[in-house]
Structure formats: structure tokens, C-alpha cells
Design a protein around this motif. Structure first.
Motif: not given
Length: 199
Positions: A7-25
Motif C-alpha cells: 500500500i505504501a509502495l504503490l501510493a507513496g504514502t506513509p505506512r498505514t499499520a505496524d507489522v509484528m512477527c509473533t514468532q521467529d520468521s
């Protein structure tokens, strides 16, 4: 196989949410320039990315905007297909004071200024709506809505809104409530202006 950040990539806007890993990834990070290069060479890749971004934008806004809180979860997917995304560059307008407006707008990211007679009367951010007054009344817009940053909105045409209003009365009720709030706020602003002139 899930991915995020489109979303941020295509729109060129700030990120709209946080992404957090709930386990080792393990994650693969693809630079924005590389994604754009691939999209330029592969129309199918660009199409899938755009469709995924649109679906995620709509899903996010359906969950966070007051406009849709009264709509049953089972009906939200049907509503999503009626909205189309629009990107606004900083300084551009989606609604112009005194001009006809045929869309209901829902803010996804960024910030907009609502201006009447050149003076700011409100600010809009993610989840807020614009255009509901002219959608309800059919009259020209009462204010300008100007992007203060790069902005992503979802818009619904008046014809689509009219078709949906009968099927989803809670949607109509919420839009009408917003209309009353904005109308009363505008009347209050006008009263204060008159008092200033009298003084």
C-alpha cells in the motif's frame, strides 16, 4: 507466501499499520525500486499487486471507519467491490466548494484540510469521510477538500450509494448522521463569524 508493504509502495504514502512477527520468521525484503522495475516489465505482476493493495485498503477501512461499523461482516465484502481507490497528490482537491460532487469519499491514509471561503474548518484523517452532504442533498459542495500530504481515498459514486442505501439502511443512517453533524458544525461556525462582525 503472504506479503505486505504494497500500500505504501504503490501510493507513496506513509505506512498505514505496524507489522509484528509473533514468532521467529524469515522475511524477504524487496527494494521499492526493484518492485517498480518488475511491475514495469510484467503487467500481470503489477495487476496482482494493485488488486491486492485495493483489497487490503478496503478491508482495513471497513474495520476502522465508523461509516461501516453498523454493516454486518458478511455484507462488507459485497460493499468493498463498489468502492474504487484514488490517489491525491499533496495540494490537490477531490471536492471543490460550489462545484457538483458525485462521490462519497473515505480517507484511507494521509490528511486533508476542509476549507470554506479559503479558511480551514476541519481536518480529515484515516477513517473520516467527505462528500456526504452533497451526496445526501444533491447540492454543490459547501467546502474544498484539499490534500495536505499524498493521500489515498476510497470513493463511492452517488449512483452506487443510492443503490446500496436501500439494502444497507445502517450505511444510509450513518451517512445521514455525519451530514447532520457537519451541517450543525457549519451553522455554528457561521454564527461565530456573525458575532465577530457584530463585535
Amino acid at each position: 507466501g503472504a506479503f505486505f508493504g504494497e500500500i505504501a509502495l504503490l501510493a507513496g504514502t506513509p505506512r498505514t499499520a505496524d507489522v509484528m512477527c509473533t514468532q521467529d520468521s524469515w522475511l524477504i525484503e524487496i527494494p521499492a525500486a526493484a518492485v517498480r522495475e518488475i511491475a514495469g516489465k510484467s503487467p500481470n505482476f503489477a495487476r496482482v499487486l494493485a488488486e491486492h493493495a485495493r483489497a487490503r485498503l478496503l478491508a482495513n477501512i471497513m474495520l476502522t471507519s465508523k461509516l461501516f461499523q453498523g454493516v454486518e461482516a458478511s455484507d462488507r465484502s459485497a460493499l468493498q467491490s463498489r468502492f474504487t481507490p484514488q490517489w491525491l497528490a499533496k495540494g490537490s482537491s477531490c471536492i471543490s466548494e460550489g462545484a457538483p460532487n458525485s462521490y462519497l469519499y473515505v480517507m484511507v491514509s494521509g490528511e486533508c484540510s476542509v476549507r470554506k471561503d479559503g479558511r480551514e474548518i476541519a481536518r480529515l484523517s484515516a477513517g473520516d469521510t467527505a462528500g456526504e452532504i452533497s451526496i445526501i442533498t444533491g447540492k454543490p459542495a459547501l467546502a474544498d477538500v484539499v490534500a495536505l500530504s499524498d493521500v489515498v481515498v476510497m470513493k463511492l459514486a452517488r449512483s452506487e450509494f443510492d443503490a446500496l442505501a436501500g439494502k444497507y439502511p445502517t450505511l444510509l443512517s450513518e451517512v445521514y448522521r455525519l451530514y447532520i453533524e457537519r451541517r450543525d458544525a457549519d451553522a455554528e461556525t457561521s454564527l461565530h463569524d456573525a458575532e465577530d462582525l457584530i463585535v
